[in-house]
Design an enzyme around this catalytic site. Structure first.
Site, PDB file in Angstrom:
ATOM      1  CG  HIS A  58      -1.906   1.143   1.167  1.00 15.33           C
ATOM      2  ND1 HIS A  58      -1.592   2.394   1.688  1.00 15.33           N
ATOM      3  CD2 HIS A  58      -3.145   1.248   0.656  1.00 15.33           C
ATOM      4  CE1 HIS A  58      -2.620   3.203   1.497  1.00 15.33           C
ATOM      5  NE2 HIS A  58      -3.576   2.540   0.876  1.00 15.33           N
TER       6      HIS A  58
ATOM      7  CD  GLU B 181       8.413   8.837  -6.049  1.00 20.74           C
ATOM      8  OE1 GLU B 181       9.650   9.030  -5.972  1.00 20.74           O
ATOM      9  OE2 GLU B 181       7.691   9.488  -6.809  1.00 20.74           O
TER      10      GLU B 181
END
Length: 130
Positions: free
Chosen positions: A13, A49
């Site tokens: 997630h 990221e």
């Protein structure tokens, strides 16, 4: 020149909290340590990221032609059931020479279920109260 094994992307997630990412990154580090020829990357749906697209781009640039996406979720919720297949379809369009495989959610594997039950019953594992 040896053939590059299918790359692994550990897909989760995501969180703004860097401590949240530590277990996923530990899995990637363990794979890299135990299987040094195995390309592996972490990727996150949101809030941090690399994204799945960024991880795929990097693996593709490194020569990977087969990428297995491993959903690092306890169950097959909306992200694994709906979001991930859409993202992989977009990647298939962008990377037509790469074969993509999506595994089931890691938490639904019987080995993981057994390990979680074992850990839950281990009274020696304690966490300090916040």
């Amino acid at each position: 020149m040896s053939e590059i094994p299918p790359a692994i992307v550990l897909f989760s997630h995501g969180s703004r909290d860097p401590l949240w990412r530590a277990p996923i990154e530990a899995v990637a580090a363990r794979i890299a340590s135990q299987y040094p020829d195995q390309p592996v990357q972490c990727a996150y749906l949101e809030l941090c990221e690399p994204t799945l697209a960024q991880a795929t781009e990097l693996l593709s640039q490194q020569g990977s032609t087969h990428i297995t996406v491993v959903p690092m979720f306890l169950g097959t919720g909306k992200h694994a059931r709906e979001d991930l297949p859409l993202l992989v379809e977009q990647l298939r369009s962008r990377h037509q020479s790469v074969q993509f495989t999506i595994q089931g959610a890691i938490g639904e594997d019987q080995r993981m279920t057994a390990l979680m039950a074992e850990i839950a019953c281990d009274s020696s594992i304690t966490t300090p109260n916040p």
